[in-house]
Design an enzyme around this catalytic site. Structure first.
Site, PDB file in Angstrom:
ATOM      1  N   CYS A 252      -4.895  -2.963   3.042  1.00  0.00           N
ATOM      2  CA  CYS A 252      -4.659  -2.627   4.368  1.00  0.00           C
ATOM      3  C   CYS A 252      -5.746  -3.197   5.230  1.00  0.00           C
ATOM      4  O   CYS A 252      -5.886  -4.195   5.499  1.00  0.00           O
ATOM      5  CB  CYS A 252      -4.100  -1.409   4.741  1.00  0.00           C
ATOM      6  SG  CYS A 252      -2.943  -1.414   6.266  1.00  0.00           S
TER       7      CYS A 252
ATOM      8  N   LYS B 154      -9.520   1.876  -1.746  1.00  0.00           N
ATOM      9  CA  LYS B 154      -9.822   1.327  -0.404  1.00  0.00           C
ATOM     10  C   LYS B 154     -11.193   1.633   0.195  1.00  0.00           C
ATOM     11  O   LYS B 154     -11.575   3.001   0.206  1.00  0.00           O
ATOM     12  CB  LYS B 154      -8.675   1.756   0.417  1.00  0.00           C
ATOM     13  CG  LYS B 154      -8.641   1.276   1.833  1.00  0.00           C
ATOM     14  CD  LYS B 154      -7.358   1.798   2.835  1.00  0.00           C
ATOM     15  CE  LYS B 154      -7.075   1.286   4.016  1.00  0.00           C
ATOM     16  NZ  LYS B 154      -5.779   1.814   4.519  1.00  0.00           N
TER      17      LYS B 154
ATOM     18  N   ASN C 120      -6.994   6.059  -1.692  1.00  0.00           N
ATOM     19  CA  ASN C 120      -5.744   5.168  -1.361  1.00  0.00           C
ATOM     20  C   ASN C 120      -6.000   4.002  -2.345  1.00  0.00           C
ATOM     21  O   ASN C 120      -7.064   3.156  -2.109  1.00  0.00           O
ATOM     22  CB  ASN C 120      -6.198   4.713   0.235  1.00  0.00           C
ATOM     23  CG  ASN C 120      -4.793   3.936   0.493  1.00  0.00           C
ATOM     24  OD1 ASN C 120      -4.218   3.527  -0.262  1.00  0.00           O
ATOM     25  ND2 ASN C 120      -4.503   3.837   2.032  1.00  0.00           N
TER      26      ASN C 120
ATOM     27  N   GLU D 208       0.875  -1.052   0.019  1.00  0.00           N
ATOM     28  CA  GLU D 208       0.112  -0.020  -0.098  1.00  0.00           C
ATOM     29  C   GLU D 208       0.715   1.104  -0.105  1.00  0.00           C
ATOM     30  O   GLU D 208       2.141   1.256   0.680  1.00  0.00           O
ATOM     31  CB  GLU D 208      -0.689  -0.031   1.144  1.00  0.00           C
ATOM     32  CG  GLU D 208      -1.452   1.342   1.658  1.00  0.00           C
ATOM     33  CD  GLU D 208      -2.208   1.298   3.076  1.00  0.00           C
ATOM     34  OE1 GLU D 208      -1.564   0.796   4.104  1.00  0.00           O
ATOM     35  OE2 GLU D 208      -3.282   1.915   3.106  1.00  0.00           O
TER      36      GLU D 208
ATOM     37  N   GLU E 165      -6.254   8.752   7.628  1.00  0.00           N
ATOM     38  CA  GLU E 165      -6.945   8.321   6.359  1.00  0.00           C
ATOM     39  C   GLU E 165      -8.408   8.690   6.156  1.00  0.00           C
ATOM     40  O   GLU E 165      -8.487   8.921   5.047  1.00  0.00           O
ATOM     41  CB  GLU E 165      -6.880   6.591   6.299  1.00  0.00           C
ATOM     42  CG  GLU E 165      -5.452   6.087   6.361  1.00  0.00           C
ATOM     43  CD  GLU E 165      -5.389   4.690   5.863  1.00  0.00           C
ATOM     44  OE1 GLU E 165      -4.806   3.747   6.662  1.00  0.00           O
ATOM     45  OE2 GLU E 165      -5.830   4.527   4.720  1.00  0.00           O
TER      46      GLU E 165
ATOM     47  N   ASN F  34       0.151  -0.717   5.420  1.00  0.00           N
ATOM     48  CA  ASN F  34       1.150   0.153   6.464  1.00  0.00           C
ATOM     49  C   ASN F  34       0.432  -0.309   7.502  1.00  0.00           C
ATOM     50  O   ASN F  34      -0.475   0.288   7.979  1.00  0.00           O
ATOM     51  CB  ASN F  34       1.123   1.316   5.904  1.00  0.00           C
ATOM     52  CG  ASN F  34       2.201   1.626   4.610  1.00  0.00           C
ATOM     53  OD1 ASN F  34       3.167   2.005   4.855  1.00  0.00           O
ATOM     54  ND2 ASN F  34       1.504   1.322   3.379  1.00  0.00           N
TER      55      ASN F  34
HETATM   56  N1  ING Z   1      -3.383   0.591   8.697  1.00  0.00           N
HETATM   57  C1  ING Z   1      -3.828  -0.172   9.985  1.00  0.00           C
HETATM   58  C2  ING Z   1      -4.403  -1.625   9.570  1.00  0.00           C
HETATM   59  O1  ING Z   1      -5.584  -1.789   9.547  1.00  0.00           O
HETATM   60  C3  ING Z   1      -4.519  -0.326  12.131  1.00  0.00           C
HETATM   61  C4  ING Z   1      -4.798   0.251  10.933  1.00  0.00           C
HETATM   62  C5  ING Z   1      -3.209  -0.237  12.965  1.00  0.00           C
HETATM   63  C6  ING Z   1      -5.490  -1.023  12.455  1.00  0.00           C
HETATM   64  C7  ING Z   1      -3.160  -0.813  13.767  1.00  0.00           C
HETATM   65  C8  ING Z   1      -5.362  -1.812  13.727  1.00  0.00           C
HETATM   66  C9  ING Z   1      -4.248  -1.660  14.555  1.00  0.00           C
HETATM   67  O2  ING Z   1      -3.625  -2.397   9.252  1.00  0.00           O
HETATM   68  C10 ING Z   1      -3.968   0.800   7.624  1.00  0.00           C
HETATM   69  N2  ING Z   1      -3.350   1.678   6.853  1.00  0.00           N
HETATM   70  O3  ING Z   1      -4.895   0.397   7.182  1.00  0.00           O
END
Ligand code: ING
Length: 309
Positions: A168, A123, A107, A47, A142, A193
């Site tokens: 993601c 996304k 995204n 991503e 985001e 990410n």
């Molecule tokens: N990042 C994360 C994901 O869903 C996140 C957001 C971080 C969710 C940590 C839960 C815990 O993997 C993105 N970019 O969606």
């Protein structure tokens, strides 16, 4: 005739905030070459693979923010990647921030085969928050920087199989996989990410890699599809992002994985016909699913608890 794809994940280590796109593209090309050297038919990049994960900062200056988006794809900076993929006869998946001609921001991920974009996805599940929240060690904006994807979860015939994309946070939601499963998907590529630390729920941090594997293995098995999950990881601008990049078979087994937190190519031999043994038995959707019982799934967004008896 067996439909065996050699698939490579191209995990990315950190990208610095001021790292020029042409330098990042050279990193991508180096990994594309390594994948092709190992006979890969497809290489999957993460991503937002052209820039640092910029939603970690609050940016008031619109011009500064828009530097992280692509106005055209390919662009002069990304054209070399398309040319190299054509020269090496290897398809690729690329995640990037898309700015459309009419000013919308998504995204986005694309699948490129023989130099042409054959599938685009935007996304749908945007995590994080829309306003600056200074209490956080870092932001996750985001919901501020992207609109909700407007293309659904498309599946196309490509590379001799049924291909789908997700990005993601999408990988955490069973609906993502099921909508593509209902289009007979055989391989879903998912770049991500994922910060190790999630400020609203620090107690989850130690389980970050477990949850990453759990959701992708479940999605693969329950929809009889391969899943290729590829991270941008390592300490990027002071934030540790998890790795856990892996290729998962329709059985739910991980059949290839990265082991570092840097630029790393890893591969697996994906026999797309393995999907069939699950699609014809335990996950024969037509034979076993009961949509008439599932109405709440599309009728309701948030949970509504039962009445007190
Ligand atoms: N990042 C994360 C994901 O869903 C996140 C957001 C971080 C969710 C940590 C839960 C815990 O993997 C993105 N970019 O969606």
């Amino acid at each position: 005739m067996a439909r065996i794809l050699t698939v490579a994940g191209a995990q990315l280590g950190p990208i610095a905030r001021d790292e020029p796109r042409h330098a990042v593209v050279q990193r991508l090309i180096a990994m594309m070459r390594a994948a092709a050297d190992h006979g890969a038919d497809l290489v999957v990049f993460p991503e937002l693979a052209l820039t640092t994960f910029f939603p970690r900062w609050m940016m008031e200056d619109e011009a500064e923010l828009l530097r992280f988006y692509e106005r055209e794809m390919p662009s002069p900076e990304t054209q070399p990647l398309f040319e190299e993929s054509l020269r090496l006869n290897i398809a690729f998946v690329l995640g990037y921030a898309e700015l459309t001609a009419d000013g919308q921001r998504f995204n986005t991920a694309i699948l490129v085969e023989r130099g042409k974009i054959v599938l685009k996805y935007r996304k749908v599940h945007l995590p994080g928050h829309g306003e600056h929240e200074p209490w956080r060690a870092f932001q996750h904006l985001e919901k501020r920087y992207f609109a909700v994807g407007d293309l659904g979860f498309p599946v196309v015939r490509a590379l001799g199989g049924n291909m789908g994309l997700a990005v993601c946070n999408d990988r955490r939601w069973p609906e993502t996989y099921r909508v593509m499963g209902l289009q007979d998907v055989e391989l879903i590529a998912i770049g991500y990410n994922t910060p190790l630390h999630n400020p609203p729920a620090p107690v989850h941090d130690a389980l970050g890699l477990h949850h990453n594997t759990l959701v992708m293995q479940a999605g693969a098995y329950q929809n009889a599809t391969f899943v290729v999950g590829v991270a941008k990881c390592g300490v990027e601008e002071g934030v540790m992002q998890i790795g856990g990049s892996q290729i998962i078979a329709p059985s739910g087994e991980t059949i290839g994985a990265a082991t570092t937190l840097e630029d790393e190519v890893f591969l697996a031999r994906c026999d797309l016909d393995l999907c069939g043994s699950y699609k014809r038995s335990v996950f024969n959707f037509a034979a076993h699913r009961r949509p008439e019982a599932y109405g709440l799934i599309t009728a309701r967004a948030g949970a509504v608890p039962p009445e007190e008896s």
